[in-house]
Design a protein around this motif. Structure first.
Motif, PDB file in Angstrom:
ATOM      1  N   VAL A 104     -58.495  -5.254  15.998  1.00  0.00           N
ATOM      2  CA  VAL A 104     -59.635  -4.465  16.056  1.00  0.00           C
ATOM      3  C   VAL A 104     -59.857  -3.853  14.505  1.00  0.00           C
ATOM      4  O   VAL A 104     -58.961  -3.064  14.243  1.00  0.00           O
ATOM      5  CB  VAL A 104     -59.359  -3.023  17.035  1.00  0.00           C
ATOM      6  CG1 VAL A 104     -60.798  -2.552  17.106  1.00  0.00           C
ATOM      7  CG2 VAL A 104     -59.465  -3.819  18.487  1.00  0.00           C
ATOM      8  N   PHE A 129     -63.774  -2.652  12.260  1.00  0.00           N
ATOM      9  CA  PHE A 129     -65.004  -2.316  12.400  1.00  0.00           C
ATOM     10  C   PHE A 129     -66.059  -3.384  11.905  1.00  0.00           C
ATOM     11  O   PHE A 129     -65.830  -4.152  10.834  1.00  0.00           O
ATOM     12  CB  PHE A 129     -65.397  -1.044  11.727  1.00  0.00           C
ATOM     13  CG  PHE A 129     -64.550   0.263  12.109  1.00  0.00           C
ATOM     14  CD1 PHE A 129     -64.843   0.620  13.375  1.00  0.00           C
ATOM     15  CD2 PHE A 129     -63.775   0.898  11.370  1.00  0.00           C
ATOM     16  CE1 PHE A 129     -63.956   1.548  13.907  1.00  0.00           C
ATOM     17  CE2 PHE A 129     -62.820   1.730  12.009  1.00  0.00           C
ATOM     18  CZ  PHE A 129     -62.952   2.439  13.382  1.00  0.00           C
ATOM     19  N   ILE A 170     -66.614  -0.878  17.063  1.00  0.00           N
ATOM     20  CA  ILE A 170     -65.374  -1.701  16.820  1.00  0.00           C
ATOM     21  C   ILE A 170     -65.496  -3.260  17.135  1.00  0.00           C
ATOM     22  O   ILE A 170     -66.357  -3.558  18.010  1.00  0.00           O
ATOM     23  CB  ILE A 170     -64.182  -0.961  17.811  1.00  0.00           C
ATOM     24  CG1 ILE A 170     -64.949  -1.198  19.199  1.00  0.00           C
ATOM     25  CG2 ILE A 170     -63.926   0.213  17.461  1.00  0.00           C
ATOM     26  CD1 ILE A 170     -63.946  -0.777  20.347  1.00  0.00           C
ATOM     27  N   ALA A 171     -64.860  -4.033  16.483  1.00  0.00           N
ATOM     28  CA  ALA A 171     -64.987  -5.421  16.830  1.00  0.00           C
ATOM     29  C   ALA A 171     -63.456  -6.188  16.605  1.00  0.00           C
ATOM     30  O   ALA A 171     -62.736  -5.665  16.003  1.00  0.00           O
ATOM     31  CB  ALA A 171     -65.979  -6.140  15.650  1.00  0.00           C
ATOM     32  N   GLU A 172     -63.537  -7.512  17.403  1.00  0.00           N
ATOM     33  CA  GLU A 172     -62.105  -8.086  16.735  1.00  0.00           C
ATOM     34  C   GLU A 172     -62.420  -9.352  16.060  1.00  0.00           C
ATOM     35  O   GLU A 172     -61.651 -10.209  15.828  1.00  0.00           O
ATOM     36  CB  GLU A 172     -61.505  -8.373  18.336  1.00  0.00           C
ATOM     37  CG  GLU A 172     -61.392  -7.192  19.107  1.00  0.00           C
ATOM     38  CD  GLU A 172     -60.278  -7.475  20.058  1.00  0.00           C
ATOM     39  OE1 GLU A 172     -59.650  -8.524  20.191  1.00  0.00           O
ATOM     40  OE2 GLU A 172     -60.110  -6.249  20.939  1.00  0.00           O
TER      41      GLU A 172
END
Lengths: 202, 202
Positions: free
Chosen positions: A55, A57, A64-66
């Motif tokens: 995770v 940003f 939040i992003a993957e």
């Protein structure tokens, strides 16, 4: 007393670093984990490590992003002319829960708070201005919290955008003052999104 | 909503399996861990795995231990003629905190509770009887909780020991009925240890 139990004591110490987890709760959790089967403990440890590894940003909106860009920024169906500014990813999730908004987001990661030494440079404000330069945004929805810091941040951003050809709106005051978006029920959040109003300059 | 965040959602799910941690708290913890530096998250994950790997139950008294026999059983200075029976390792720690007792312990890992299907075979009672056969114990202090289950367990154990040449005592009723030893202040626990009394058979 736990001198002969170094790893147990260490787990207790690590758990009590978490917010809202005091010594007693840490001990209770540690004893619970001791009785949990090994598979579940490993699953928790793996989840911790994997989350921290995967995770990050979003480099566009700072949600939040993957991956480099988050799931919302990559959604084609999103209205790219609306941009909603929130303090934290949790606030974004609260607005998503109400299903009344289909635009994009920008997460500031905080609010202006001179007393705590948090100024514009500590937030993702420069990045927001860059997006306003680059992207075809027509409406900026200020959805910072309805606290002193959140209101100040909204006013500050509205002033920054004064010269731009941009509709600047604020979530309707359906949300009780002094509370955090994250904890408001979806219905109230929806009313607030629907009732958003133009900011007035004297 | 967290569809594009599988590892974040997984951590939330794992955290919400812990006792007393609901969905909101799990989310709060996950967001906190997201902002924690990687070293601290790794430390927590390591602590979890290491605790689970190293901590087991003492094969003599069934307290938690990081070797075959726990730190209390291996202490030479302990009075080997007194044995204190508790329900859980947490109760043992509560008695250790009061510093009024210097004997050995036996952890039952529960209390008799027919309604929950917990009988004598589910507790470490056979192992306690073996210890009474083998070890030079003169006093058995019953320190199970002052709840219906704890009192029943104490009476059951007292009956089992009726034929033995053994002083069977119960912690004094300084501790309020219906409460767990784990949460009592050390002073009250100390009074209860000092005021322990002989069990009467009619």
């Amino acid at each position: 007393m736990l001198g002969s139990l170094p790893t147990f004591a260490r787990l207790e110490a690590e758990l009590s670093k978490l917010p809202g987890i005091g010594g007693k709760t840490a001990a209770r959790l540690a004893f619970h984990l001791l009785r949990t089967n090994e598979h579940d403990v490993t699953a928790l440890a793996d989840a911790l490590l994997e989350m921290r590894r995967n995770v990050r940003f979003c480099r566009r909106c700072f949600h939040i992003a993957e991956s480099d860009v988050c799931g919302i920024c990559t959604q084609d169906s999103r209205d790219k002319q609306r941009l909603c500014v929130v303090q934290e990813p949790q606030d974004l999730l609260a607005i998503e829960r109400c299903r009344a908004y289909n635009g994009l987001y920008h997460v500031l990661h905080g609010a202006l708070s001179p007393l705590d030494g948090i100024g514009p440079d500590d937030l993702k404000i420069a990045q927001l201005m860059e997006r306003l330069d680059r992207e075809p945004i027509e409406e900026l929805i200020l959805a910072t919290n309805f606290t002193v810091e959140g209101e100040a941040t909204a006013l500050y951003l509205a002033h920054l955008c004064k010269e731009r050809k941009l509709r600047v709106t604020r979530l309707a005051h359906g949300i009780p003052s002094g509370s955090d978006l994250e904890y408001i029920d979806a219905g109230t959040v929806q009313q607030a999104v629907d009732g958003r109003r133009e900011l007035q300059f004297k």
